[in-house]
Scaffold this motif. Structure first.
Motif, PDB file in Angstrom:
ATOM      1  N   ALA A  54       0.844  -1.200   0.000  1.00  9.01           N
ATOM      2  CA  ALA A  54       0.000   0.000   0.000  1.00  9.01           C
ATOM      3  C   ALA A  54       0.878   1.247   0.000  1.00  9.01           C
ATOM      4  CB  ALA A  54      -0.922  -0.003   1.221  1.00  9.01           C
ATOM      5  N   PRO A  55       0.512   2.257  -0.773  1.00 10.33           N
ATOM      6  CA  PRO A  55       1.361   3.441  -0.893  1.00 10.33           C
ATOM      7  C   PRO A  55       1.477   4.231   0.409  1.00 10.33           C
ATOM      8  CG  PRO A  55      -0.745   3.794  -1.992  1.00 10.33           C
ATOM      9  CD  PRO A  55      -0.703   2.355  -1.610  1.00 10.33           C
ATOM     10  N   GLN A  56       2.563   4.953   0.527  1.00 10.62           N
ATOM     11  CA  GLN A  56       2.817   5.756   1.719  1.00 10.62           C
ATOM     12  C   GLN A  56       1.721   6.791   1.936  1.00 10.62           C
ATOM     13  OE1 GLN A  56       5.158   5.121   3.891  1.00 10.62           O
ATOM     14  NE2 GLN A  56       4.500   6.781   5.241  1.00 10.62           N
ATOM     15  N   ARG A  57       1.196   7.345   0.867  1.00  8.02           N
ATOM     16  CA  ARG A  57       0.173   8.376   1.008  1.00  8.02           C
ATOM     17  C   ARG A  57      -1.069   7.819   1.717  1.00  8.02           C
ATOM     18  NH1 ARG A  57      -1.988  11.440  -2.435  1.00  8.02           N
ATOM     19  NH2 ARG A  57      -4.045  11.109  -1.514  1.00  8.02           N
ATOM     20  N   THR A  58      -1.401   6.550   1.462  1.00  8.12           N
ATOM     21  CA  THR A  58      -2.561   5.947   2.119  1.00  8.12           C
ATOM     22  C   THR A  58      -2.278   5.687   3.595  1.00  8.12           C
ATOM     23  OG1 THR A  58      -3.212   4.919   0.028  1.00  8.12           O
ATOM     24  CG2 THR A  58      -4.192   4.022   2.042  1.00  8.12           C
ATOM     25  N   ARG A  59      -1.056   5.315   3.907  1.00 10.36           N
ATOM     26  CA  ARG A  59      -0.671   5.052   5.300  1.00 10.36           C
ATOM     27  C   ARG A  59      -0.857   6.284   6.189  1.00 10.36           C
ATOM     28  NH1 ARG A  59       2.896   0.436   5.807  1.00 10.36           N
ATOM     29  NH2 ARG A  59       3.024  -0.618   3.796  1.00 10.36           N
ATOM     30  N   LYS A  60      -0.711   7.451   5.596  1.00 13.62           N
ATOM     31  CA  LYS A  60      -0.831   8.692   6.375  1.00 13.62           C
ATOM     32  C   LYS A  60      -2.253   8.952   6.840  1.00 13.62           C
ATOM     33  CE  LYS A  60       3.110  10.989   4.161  1.00 13.62           C
ATOM     34  NZ  LYS A  60       3.563  12.135   3.335  1.00 13.62           N
ATOM     35  N   HIS A  61      -3.211   8.249   6.261  1.00 11.57           N
ATOM     36  CA  HIS A  61      -4.604   8.465   6.640  1.00 11.57           C
ATOM     37  C   HIS A  61      -5.024   7.629   7.852  1.00 11.57           C
ATOM     38  CE1 HIS A  61      -5.449  11.141   3.371  1.00 11.57           C
ATOM     39  NE2 HIS A  61      -5.085  10.256   2.461  1.00 11.57           N
ATOM     40  N   VAL A  62      -4.141   6.759   8.326  1.00 10.56           N
ATOM     41  CA  VAL A  62      -4.416   5.963   9.523  1.00 10.56           C
ATOM     42  C   VAL A  62      -3.335   6.306  10.544  1.00 10.56           C
ATOM     43  CG1 VAL A  62      -4.673   3.649  10.489  1.00 10.56           C
ATOM     44  CG2 VAL A  62      -5.477   4.132   8.163  1.00 10.56           C
ATOM     45  N   SER A  63      -3.741   6.857  11.668  1.00 12.36           N
ATOM     46  CA  SER A  63      -2.794   7.390  12.649  1.00 12.36           C
ATOM     47  C   SER A  63      -1.912   6.317  13.252  1.00 12.36           C
ATOM     48  CB  SER A  63      -3.551   8.109  13.768  1.00 12.36           C
ATOM     49  OG  SER A  63      -4.317   9.168  13.246  1.00 12.36           O
ATOM     50  N   ASN A  64      -0.763   6.763  13.740  1.00 14.89           N
ATOM     51  CA  ASN A  64       0.223   5.866  14.351  1.00 14.89           C
ATOM     52  C   ASN A  64       0.775   6.547  15.591  1.00 14.89           C
ATOM     53  OD1 ASN A  64       2.330   4.191  15.034  1.00 14.89           O
ATOM     54  ND2 ASN A  64       3.283   4.189  13.015  1.00 14.89           N
ATOM     55  N   ALA A  65       0.527   5.973  16.761  1.00 15.85           N
ATOM     56  CA  ALA A  65       1.001   6.574  18.005  1.00 15.85           C
ATOM     57  C   ALA A  65       2.519   6.586  18.088  1.00 15.85           C
ATOM     58  CB  ALA A  65       0.418   5.831  19.210  1.00 15.85           C
ATOM     59  N   ASP A  66       3.179   5.691  17.347  1.00 12.30           N
ATOM     60  CA  ASP A  66       4.644   5.696  17.331  1.00 12.30           C
ATOM     61  C   ASP A  66       5.188   6.995  16.754  1.00 12.30           C
ATOM     62  OD1 ASP A  66       4.933   3.277  18.548  1.00 12.30           O
ATOM     63  OD2 ASP A  66       5.403   2.155  16.718  1.00 12.30           O
ATOM     64  N   LYS A  67       4.393   7.653  15.930  1.00 10.61           N
ATOM     65  CA  LYS A  67       4.802   8.936  15.358  1.00 10.61           C
ATOM     66  C   LYS A  67       4.278  10.099  16.183  1.00 10.61           C
ATOM     67  CE  LYS A  67       5.269   7.197  10.633  1.00 10.61           C
ATOM     68  NZ  LYS A  67       6.740   7.295  10.668  1.00 10.61           N
ATOM     69  N   LYS A  68       3.776   9.772  17.373  1.00  9.33           N
ATOM     70  CA  LYS A  68       3.285  10.750  18.348  1.00  9.33           C
ATOM     71  C   LYS A  68       2.057  11.510  17.863  1.00  9.33           C
ATOM     72  CE  LYS A  68       6.415   9.231  20.966  1.00  9.33           C
ATOM     73  NZ  LYS A  68       5.984   8.149  21.890  1.00  9.33           N
ATOM     74  N   SER A  69       1.329  10.916  16.925  1.00  9.07           N
ATOM     75  CA  SER A  69       0.057  11.485  16.495  1.00  9.07           C
ATOM     76  C   SER A  69      -0.944  11.438  17.654  1.00  9.07           C
ATOM     77  CB  SER A  69      -0.483  10.681  15.317  1.00  9.07           C
ATOM     78  OG  SER A  69      -1.857  10.939  15.109  1.00  9.07           O
ATOM     79  N   SER A  70      -1.891  12.362  17.651  1.00  9.96           N
ATOM     80  CA  SER A  70      -2.944  12.334  18.678  1.00  9.96           C
ATOM     81  C   SER A  70      -3.907  11.174  18.468  1.00  9.96           C
ATOM     82  CB  SER A  70      -3.728  13.653  18.662  1.00  9.96           C
ATOM     83  OG  SER A  70      -4.514  13.749  17.488  1.00  9.96           O
ATOM     84  N   CYS A  71      -3.919  10.594  17.271  1.00 14.28           N
ATOM     85  CA  CYS A  71      -4.813   9.468  16.936  1.00 14.28           C
ATOM     86  C   CYS A  71      -6.277   9.831  17.193  1.00 14.28           C
ATOM     87  CB  CYS A  71      -4.439   8.209  17.722  1.00 14.28           C
ATOM     88  SG  CYS A  71      -2.739   7.646  17.428  1.00 14.28           S
TER      89      CYS A  71
END
Length: 279
Positions: A161-178
């Motif tokens: 799956a492309p990186q652009r699609t991955r950005k639409h699902v949050s990841n707490a490892d990247k310190k996103s608020s999710c």
């Protein structure tokens, strides 16, 4: 935001409980549903349809609610409003149905890959709830944030799956608020609510974190519940820890209070404001 914010003591936070509980009761009522993306979970009778429609609604909950509702409705229409059947039987040729779809940075290619991944999940785990349960168990066993494991396992279904699609699902490892994922879990986990459906039971409501958006964060800072100036995962933890002092079994319910205060004409009464400069 560069100024240092004042934080309430634990005792001072507990004194806010009657005020915030009143706002929860005022906002968390059936009329809330019609103007919120949660309505797409209420639109279906089948549990799997509810969970899948809700996942798309929460994932796309970015921007004004009326626009989000319009875009989610458009997307579900493209699946003939049968999300489980469409996803289960999806073939690459069906991706043409998404042509012309756009919402913020979501494009047809993203919708295709989200559907393909959900299809693989349903085929391997049997249901979306069972996939969430697997992620929760793995996160607990490895002392990792649930949303880190969810993101990892979600895209493990289709590593191409492309990186652009991955950005639409949050990841707490990247310190996103999710925010959007915890909004979804608020809808799906909290029980005995006139708004949230409580149809998943792989984790208790006590483990939910606040769905932190800019409006909720602003009200929380004004009240002295949150001093971190960035809306990241550390801010989510700080605010949720404060709200657990008010209700350790159901801290996420205060999302309604903070949201309500944010849209109220009069806003927060002056006597409760600790950091007026953030408003």
């Amino acid at each position: 935001m560069s100024q240092k914010l004042t934080k309430r003591s634990k005792q001072q936070i507990k004194k806010l409980k009657p005020f915030l509980d009143e706002w929860v009761e005022r906002v968390e009522e059936p009329s809330y549903i019609d103007d919120d993306p949660v309505l797409f979970m209420h639109a279906f009778n089948d549990k799997e349809d509810q969970l899948l429609a809700g996942f798309f609604a929460a994932t796309m909950a970015w921007g004004r609610r009326d626009i989000v509702i319009r875009k989610v409705r458009d997307f579900l229409d493209r699946m003939d409003n049968r999300p489980t059947e469409f996803i289960t039987n999806f073939a690459d040729r069906d991706a043409k149905r998404f042509e012309g779809f756009k919402h913020r940075t979501f494009k047809p290619v993203d919708m295709k890959w989200l559907v393909k991944i959900l299809q693989s999940i349903l085929l391997e785990y049997g249901s979306f709830q069972d996939f969430w349960a697997f992620c929760h168990q793995r996160a607990t066993e490895n002392s990792r944030p649930l949303m880190s494991v969810f993101h990892e396992q979600f895209f493990a279904q289709h590593p191409e799956a492309p990186q652009r699609t991955r950005k639409h699902v949050s990841n707490a490892d990247k310190k996103s608020s999710c925010k959007r994922l915890y909004l979804y879990l608020r809808w799906a986990i909290r029980k005995k609510s006139p708004v949230d459906l409580g149809i998943m039971d792989f984790m208790p409501a006590s483990e939910l974190y606040i769905p932190l958006d800019v409006h909720v964060a602003r009200q929380a800072r004004a009240l002295g519940l949150l001093t971190r100036t960035y809306n990241d995962w550390w801010a989510v933890e700080e605010l949720t820890d404060a709200l657990r002092l008010l209700d350790p079994k159901d801290p996420a319910k205060y999302d309604y209070a903070l949201f309500g205060l944010g849209v109220a004409e009069d806003g927060i009464p002056e006597e409760y404001i600790l950091n007026p400069n953030v408003l």
